[in-house]
Design an enzyme around this catalytic site. Structure first.
Site, PDB file in Angstrom:
ATOM      1  N   LYS A  13      -2.836  29.195  42.819  1.00  0.00           N
ATOM      2  CA  LYS A  13      -1.512  28.720  42.369  1.00  0.00           C
ATOM      3  C   LYS A  13      -0.427  29.094  43.384  1.00  0.00           C
ATOM      4  CE  LYS A  13      -1.697  31.136  38.490  1.00  0.00           C
ATOM      5  NZ  LYS A  13      -3.009  31.808  38.580  1.00  0.00           N
ATOM      6  N   ARG A  88       2.622  31.410  30.201  1.00  0.00           N
ATOM      7  CA  ARG A  88       1.252  31.900  30.121  1.00  0.00           C
ATOM      8  C   ARG A  88       0.799  32.097  28.684  1.00  0.00           C
ATOM      9  NH1 ARG A  88       0.775  34.567  35.369  1.00  0.00           N
ATOM     10  NH2 ARG A  88      -1.120  35.771  35.483  1.00  0.00           N
ATOM     11  N   ARG A 122      -8.622  38.783  48.761  1.00  0.00           N
ATOM     12  CA  ARG A 122      -7.199  38.453  48.950  1.00  0.00           C
ATOM     13  C   ARG A 122      -6.438  39.611  49.607  1.00  0.00           C
ATOM     14  NH1 ARG A 122      -3.582  36.383  44.129  1.00  0.00           N
ATOM     15  NH2 ARG A 122      -4.407  38.221  43.090  1.00  0.00           N
ATOM     16  N   ARG A 155      -3.659  43.876  46.295  1.00  0.00           N
ATOM     17  CA  ARG A 155      -2.928  44.131  45.052  1.00  0.00           C
ATOM     18  C   ARG A 155      -3.696  45.104  44.163  1.00  0.00           C
ATOM     19  NH1 ARG A 155      -1.027  38.341  42.752  1.00  0.00           N
ATOM     20  NH2 ARG A 155      -1.877  39.244  40.837  1.00  0.00           N
ATOM     21  N   ARG A 166      -8.335  40.243  33.422  1.00  0.00           N
ATOM     22  CA  ARG A 166      -7.389  39.132  33.632  1.00  0.00           C
ATOM     23  C   ARG A 166      -8.040  37.799  33.268  1.00  0.00           C
ATOM     24  NH1 ARG A 166      -5.903  40.235  39.598  1.00  0.00           N
ATOM     25  NH2 ARG A 166      -4.828  38.246  39.543  1.00  0.00           N
TER      26      ARG A 166
HETATM   27  P1  AP5 Z   1      -3.649  32.850  45.172  1.00  0.00           P
HETATM   28  O1  AP5 Z   1      -2.897  31.661  45.660  1.00  0.00           O
HETATM   29  O2  AP5 Z   1      -3.063  34.207  45.382  1.00  0.00           O
HETATM   30  O3  AP5 Z   1      -4.058  32.630  43.630  1.00  0.00           O
HETATM   31  P2  AP5 Z   1      -3.172  32.659  42.311  1.00  0.00           P
HETATM   32  O4  AP5 Z   1      -3.711  31.602  41.417  1.00  0.00           O
HETATM   33  O5  AP5 Z   1      -1.717  32.629  42.653  1.00  0.00           O
HETATM   34  O6  AP5 Z   1      -3.641  34.070  41.758  1.00  0.00           O
HETATM   35  P3  AP5 Z   1      -2.863  35.276  41.093  1.00  0.00           P
HETATM   36  O7  AP5 Z   1      -3.863  36.409  41.067  1.00  0.00           O
HETATM   37  O8  AP5 Z   1      -1.566  35.568  41.790  1.00  0.00           O
HETATM   38  O9  AP5 Z   1      -2.622  34.752  39.700  1.00  0.00           O
HETATM   39  P4  AP5 Z   1      -2.402  35.571  38.459  1.00  0.00           P
HETATM   40  O10 AP5 Z   1      -1.965  34.478  37.572  1.00  0.00           O
HETATM   41  O11 AP5 Z   1      -3.510  36.396  37.991  1.00  0.00           O
HETATM   42  O12 AP5 Z   1      -1.324  36.672  38.935  1.00  0.00           O
HETATM   43  P5  AP5 Z   1       0.251  36.764  38.836  1.00  0.00           P
HETATM   44  O13 AP5 Z   1       0.758  37.326  40.101  1.00  0.00           O
HETATM   45  O14 AP5 Z   1       0.843  35.491  38.343  1.00  0.00           O
HETATM   46  O15 AP5 Z   1      -5.113  32.774  45.825  1.00  0.00           O
HETATM   47  C1  AP5 Z   1      -6.090  33.778  45.563  1.00  0.00           C
HETATM   48  C2  AP5 Z   1      -6.956  34.013  46.830  1.00  0.00           C
HETATM   49  O16 AP5 Z   1      -7.719  32.832  47.114  1.00  0.00           O
HETATM   50  C3  AP5 Z   1      -6.136  34.297  48.108  1.00  0.00           C
HETATM   51  O17 AP5 Z   1      -6.825  35.222  48.896  1.00  0.00           O
HETATM   52  C4  AP5 Z   1      -6.064  32.930  48.815  1.00  0.00           C
HETATM   53  O18 AP5 Z   1      -5.941  33.092  50.211  1.00  0.00           O
HETATM   54  C5  AP5 Z   1      -7.400  32.298  48.415  1.00  0.00           C
HETATM   55  N1  AP5 Z   1      -7.321  30.841  48.238  1.00  0.00           N
HETATM   56  C6  AP5 Z   1      -6.312  30.149  47.626  1.00  0.00           C
HETATM   57  N2  AP5 Z   1      -6.595  28.829  47.614  1.00  0.00           N
HETATM   58  C7  AP5 Z   1      -7.813  28.690  48.220  1.00  0.00           C
HETATM   59  C8  AP5 Z   1      -8.660  27.552  48.493  1.00  0.00           C
HETATM   60  N3  AP5 Z   1      -8.292  26.301  48.138  1.00  0.00           N
HETATM   61  N4  AP5 Z   1      -9.841  27.783  49.105  1.00  0.00           N
HETATM   62  C9  AP5 Z   1     -10.222  29.034  49.451  1.00  0.00           C
HETATM   63  N5  AP5 Z   1      -9.463  30.151  49.230  1.00  0.00           N
HETATM   64  C10 AP5 Z   1      -8.279  29.973  48.605  1.00  0.00           C
HETATM   65  O19 AP5 Z   1       0.412  37.824  37.670  1.00  0.00           O
HETATM   66  C11 AP5 Z   1       0.050  39.180  37.838  1.00  0.00           C
HETATM   67  C12 AP5 Z   1       0.309  39.942  36.556  1.00  0.00           C
HETATM   68  O20 AP5 Z   1       1.711  39.877  36.220  1.00  0.00           O
HETATM   69  C13 AP5 Z   1      -0.396  39.401  35.302  1.00  0.00           C
HETATM   70  O21 AP5 Z   1      -1.716  39.899  35.180  1.00  0.00           O
HETATM   71  C14 AP5 Z   1       0.527  39.918  34.202  1.00  0.00           C
HETATM   72  O22 AP5 Z   1       0.325  41.283  33.953  1.00  0.00           O
HETATM   73  C15 AP5 Z   1       1.907  39.739  34.815  1.00  0.00           C
HETATM   74  N6  AP5 Z   1       2.491  38.421  34.539  1.00  0.00           N
HETATM   75  C16 AP5 Z   1       2.803  37.449  35.447  1.00  0.00           C
HETATM   76  N7  AP5 Z   1       3.306  36.368  34.828  1.00  0.00           N
HETATM   77  C17 AP5 Z   1       3.318  36.642  33.502  1.00  0.00           C
HETATM   78  C18 AP5 Z   1       3.702  35.904  32.361  1.00  0.00           C
HETATM   79  N8  AP5 Z   1       4.194  34.663  32.457  1.00  0.00           N
HETATM   80  N9  AP5 Z   1       3.560  36.493  31.139  1.00  0.00           N
HETATM   81  C19 AP5 Z   1       3.095  37.756  31.036  1.00  0.00           C
HETATM   82  N10 AP5 Z   1       2.690  38.502  32.081  1.00  0.00           N
HETATM   83  C20 AP5 Z   1       2.809  37.961  33.309  1.00  0.00           C
END
Ligand code: AP5
Length: 212
Positions: A13, A88, A122, A155, A166
């Site tokens: 994402k 979410r 990552r 991270r 997660r």
């Molecule tokens: P990346 O682009 O980083 O993936 P992502 O989907 O953004 O993953 P996140 O882990 O950031 O999502 P998340 O939803 O768990 O975490 P968030 O920060 O929102 O890509 C991942 C890896 O794959 C990278 O190494 C990249 O290089 C590689 N890659 C990407 N695309 C690729 C492809 N096409 N091919 C090959 N490799 C690829 O949330 C973290 C925490 O914050 C949550 O657990 C929660 O505690 C809190 N939080 C955040 N938002 C909320 C909310 N709305 N409500 C409540 N709690 C929340």
């Protein structure tokens, strides 16, 4: 364009959102990034959020809704935005509807196996947040960001135990949004397992078809 990217942790994402920012000149609003910034700054909100994030649990709805509501009021969101990781839960989606209207929700489909491999490799830039993968998307120089040369870090919530939780939390609390937005008629599915350029192009084609 008022766009939201939905998908399991590690679906890509943030990676796609960063590419779309460069392409369309609208901001990426990532609740994960906003929360990590609050943790790093040691604010009250950050202190409250940290234990939930480290365990892979969702931060309480009222905290993230307040955060995104404030962010959406800023000037740079006037011509559109890319929501990444919000909403979410159904409660967050309902709260968002009272603030603004989404035009499209991109659902990035990626298997658990791929998620685990992506998250374990990552690395993110400590300074600008650029996202890399040690094998799939490596930086030019190991351990250093291509943009600013700053250190690349792992991270805290990319540890195996937190990743498993997660995924479970995603299934229980976030996946119901697929049906929610399908019913609203704005959901578009994208194969998130393709390469970054292909995934980005597929999303851009959807955006262009709606704007043009
Ligand atoms: P990346 O682009 O980083 O993936 P992502 O989907 O953004 O993953 P996140 O882990 O950031 O999502 P998340 O939803 O768990 O975490 P968030 O920060 O929102 O890509 C991942 C890896 O794959 C990278 O190494 C990249 O290089 C590689 N890659 C990407 N695309 C690729 C492809 N096409 N091919 C090959 N490799 C690829 O949330 C973290 C925490 O914050 C949550 O657990 C929660 O505690 C809190 N939080 C955040 N938002 C909320 C909310 N709305 N409500 C409540 N709690 C929340």
């Amino acid at each position: 364009m008022q766009l939201m990217i939905l998908g399991p942790p590690g679906a890509g994402k943030g990676t796609v959102a960063q590419k779309l920012v460069a392409r369309y000149g609208i901001p990426q609003l990532s609740t994960g990034d906003l929360l990590r910034a609050a943790v790093a700054e040691g604010t009250d909100l950050g202190k409250k959020a940290k234990s939930f994030m480290d365990a892979g649990e969702l931060v309480p709805d009222e905290v993230v809704i307040g955060l995104i509501e404030e962010r959406l009021k800023q000037e740079d969101c006037r011509n559109g935005f890319i929501l990444d990781g919000f909403p979410r839960t159904i409660a967050q989606a309902e709260a968002l509807e009272k603030i603004t209207k989404l035009q499209v929700v991109i659902n990035m489909k990626v298997s658990d196996h791929e998620v685990i491999s992506r998250l374990s490799g990552r690395r993110i830039c400590k300074k600008c947040g650029a996202i890399y993968h040690v094998e799939n998307i490596p930086p030019k120089e190991e351990g250093k960001c291509d943009n600013d040369g700053a250190e690349l870090i792992q991270r805290d919530d990319d540890k195996e135990e937190a990743v498993r939780n997660r995924l479970e939390v995603y299934r229980k609390q976030t996946a119901p949004l697929i049906e929610y937005y399908e019913k609203a008629g704005i959901l578009r599915n994208v194969d998130g397992e393709a390469g970054v350029d292909k995934v980005t192009q597929e999303v851009a084609d959807i955006v262009d078809s709606l704007s043009g």
